[in-house]
Design an enzyme around this catalytic site. Structure first.
Site, short mmCIF file in Angstrom:
data_model
loop_
_atom_site.label_atom_id
_atom_site.label_comp_id
_atom_site.label_asym_id
_atom_site.label_seq_id
_atom_site.Cartn_x
_atom_site.Cartn_y
_atom_site.Cartn_z
N SER A 230 0.83 -1.20 0.00
CA SER A 230 0.00 0.00 0.00
C SER A 230 0.87 1.26 0.00
O SER A 230 1.69 1.43 -0.91
CB SER A 230 -0.97 -0.05 1.18
OG SER A 230 -1.94 0.97 1.09
N ASP B 38 -9.51 -4.45 -5.42
CA ASP B 38 -8.86 -3.29 -4.82
C ASP B 38 -9.07 -2.05 -5.69
O ASP B 38 -8.88 -2.11 -6.91
CB ASP B 38 -7.36 -3.59 -4.67
CG ASP B 38 -6.58 -2.51 -3.94
OD1 ASP B 38 -7.20 -1.55 -3.45
OD2 ASP B 38 -5.35 -2.64 -3.86
#
Length: 349
Positions: free
Chosen positions: A183, A292
């Site tokens: 991330s 995602d």
């Protein structure tokens, strides 16, 4: 009334974080801190300990050492950067400690998980500067005799503690140095590899201060930009790209970023951006998850690196049907096991 006014909200970024007018910060998504386990963790056989890299600014790390086959065994070194939007979680938090224990036990690497300063108390580029300083500190162990203070950009980071870490000295194989992150940590990996590529690594290696990054993994990396990419605009007729959480996070953690959301640190793809051919690693693995919201940015990034003239090897791995950092939040699932196997195979190749 007077008692409650000091807890008035000044700014919030829901569901992640709330800043009050008295200066206090509430991080709603944090997992609890856990101590390191110098005696090998009973589940994974991994030992861990915390070290201070710099006192001003405060930079530290948690090191992980797998069970050794022999006393002087040399291991691949992984410098790891945790995620969570540059504004919450920690190298010392439960979910990151569990994640590194699993990854280290499966891949048999010596991992250094970096504790960098968080926004909003320390806005970007503080985290980038801290992670570069920490990376330089790890790399300095390649040369047993000197600490590497080679850092032309951030003189305020000259307070690196002049100590050598025995685990890195005794067990680090600096011919096999990797960087990795998930991330926001994946975003940091990109920026570390770009910064390393700006330096002349060959001449630094001759001086004994440089280090070659063998591999970099970016898992569900946090990239964004002013224009929608792929499925980002397939939401509704009232879609406003500027109100997306990803957009708001960047404004929250780096309000002074030159170019805003199209700053190359968050949007590395497109005209006028530094060439991705500069990425200073020999191998790269980019992982995305099918559900995602950052998936299409990851695909765009992989294609851009492949088309840039980057001289290394680029690998891509997608897990369908999963959401952002699913392998960290639910590491026992079957798909998480596939993720760990893929990361371990990348680190051991």
């Amino acid at each position: 009334m007077a008692a409650s006014t000091n807890k008035e909200v000044a700014k919030e970024l829901l569901p992640l974080i709330r800043v009050y007018k008295d200066g206090s910060v509430e991080r709603m998504m944090d997992s609890p801190y856990v101590p390191p386990t110098l005696d090998p963790d009973p589940q994974f056989g991994v030992s861990s300990k915390d070290v201070t890299i710099s006192q001003n600014p405060a930079i530290s790390a948690r090191l992980y050492l797998p069970k050794l086959a022999q006393p002087h065994q040399k291991l691949t070194v992984l410098v790891y950067f945790h995620g969570s939007a540059f504004c919450f979680e920690s190298a010392f938090s439960f979910i990151d400690h569990r994640y590194l224990n699993i990854l280290v036990s499966q891949s048999q690497v010596l991992a250094v998980s970096i504790e960098y300063r968080l926004a909003p108390e320390h806005l970007l580029p503080a985290a980038y500067e801290d992670c570069w300083t920490a990376f330089q500190w790890v790399a300095s162990h390649r040369n047993r005799n000197s600490i590497n203070h080679h850092d032309h950009d951030h003189q305020n980071h000259s307070n690196v503690i002049n100590n050598k870490e025995p685990w890195l000295l005794n067990h680090g194989d600096f011919e096999r140095l990797f960087i990795g992150g998930d991330s926001a940590g994946g975003n940091i990996v990109h920026n570390i590899a770009m910064k390393a590529g700006e330096d002349d690594q060959e001449s630094l290696l001759k001086e004994g201060t440089g280090v070659r990054i063998l591999g970099a993994f970016l898992v569900h990396p946090f990239f964004w930009g002013s224009g929608p990419v792929g499925s980002e605009s397939d939401v509704s007729d009232n879609y406003d790209h500027k109100k997306r959480l990803e957009y708001l996070i960047w404004e929250f953690v780096y309000p002074t970023a030159p170019g805003g959301i199209d700053n190359p640190m968050i949007n590395p793809v497109g005209s006028g951006k530094p060439s991705l051919a500069k990425l200073a690693c020999s191998r790269m693995l980019v992982c995305v998850a099918g559900k995602d919201s950052l998936r299409d940015r990851g695909v765009l990034y992989v294609n851009a690196v492949k088309g840039s003239g980057f001289g290394g090897e680029v690998e891509f791995f997608e897990v369908k049907g999963e959401d952002h950092v699913f392998h960290i939040t639910n590491p026992d699932s079957e798909n998480a096991k596939k993720m760990f196997n893929r990361l371990a195979s990348f680190l051991t190749k």
